[in-house]
Design a protein around this motif. Structure first.
Motif, PDB file in Angstrom:
ATOM      1  N   ALA A   1       0.594  -1.121  -0.127  1.00 14.35           N
ATOM      2  CA  ALA A   1      -0.086   0.149  -0.017  1.00 14.35           C
ATOM      3  C   ALA A   1       0.851   1.444  -0.110  1.00 14.35           C
ATOM      4  N   SER A   2       1.950   1.093   0.741  1.00 15.76           N
ATOM      5  CA  SER A   2       2.778   2.274   0.838  1.00 15.76           C
ATOM      6  C   SER A   2       3.652   2.762  -0.539  1.00 15.76           C
ATOM      7  N   SER A   3       3.625   1.350  -1.408  1.00 18.73           N
ATOM      8  CA  SER A   3       4.510   1.895  -2.539  1.00 18.73           C
ATOM      9  C   SER A   3       3.359   1.722  -3.810  1.00 18.73           C
ATOM     10  N   GLY A   4       2.301   2.078  -3.408  1.00 25.32           N
ATOM     11  CA  GLY A   4       1.351   2.378  -4.567  1.00 25.32           C
ATOM     12  C   GLY A   4       0.916   0.922  -5.120  1.00 25.32           C
ATOM     13  N   GLY A   5       1.341  -0.143  -4.501  1.00 27.35           N
ATOM     14  CA  GLY A   5       0.954  -1.437  -5.187  1.00 27.35           C
ATOM     15  C   GLY A   5       1.825  -2.044  -6.072  1.00 27.35           C
ATOM     16  N   ILE A   6       3.038  -1.361  -6.210  1.00 20.18           N
ATOM     17  CA  ILE A   6       4.060  -1.696  -7.253  1.00 20.18           C
ATOM     18  C   ILE A   6       5.156  -2.443  -6.432  1.00 20.18           C
ATOM     19  N   LEU A   7       5.688  -3.630  -6.732  1.00 22.63           N
ATOM     20  CA  LEU A   7       6.346  -4.452  -6.173  1.00 22.63           C
ATOM     21  C   LEU A   7       7.509  -4.516  -6.739  1.00 22.63           C
TER      22      LEU A   7
END
Length: 74
Positions: free
Chosen positions: A68-74
């Motif tokens: 969530a804190s990375s905008g959903g980007i892994l």
């Protein structure tokens, strides 16, 4: 069995970990570890989480928070 609100438990019917949010009628309301919609659980199929299950829940919650804190980007 009466379990206090906030306790991490395993619902053996669904094989899901959740936090006890309340009791309504004969059911317990559980919320998923990573958040989301509560579900009703039959208290006869609910037990407190083991140490290993608590650690798994912490990892799951941390993954959800990091995503969530990375905008959903892994």
């Amino acid at each position: 069995m009466t379990v206090e609100v906030g306790t991490l438990v395993l619902d053996a019917q669904t094989n899901r970990l959740g936090y006890v949010m309340g009791h309504v009628g004969p059911n317990m309301q559980l919320r998923p570890v990573a958040g989301g919609r509560e579900w009703d659980a039959d208290p006869t199929h609910v037990r407190p989480a083991t140490s290993e299950e608590r650690l798994a829940a912490i990892r799951e919650r941390n993954r959800a928070l990091n995503s969530a804190s990375s905008g959903g980007i892994l």
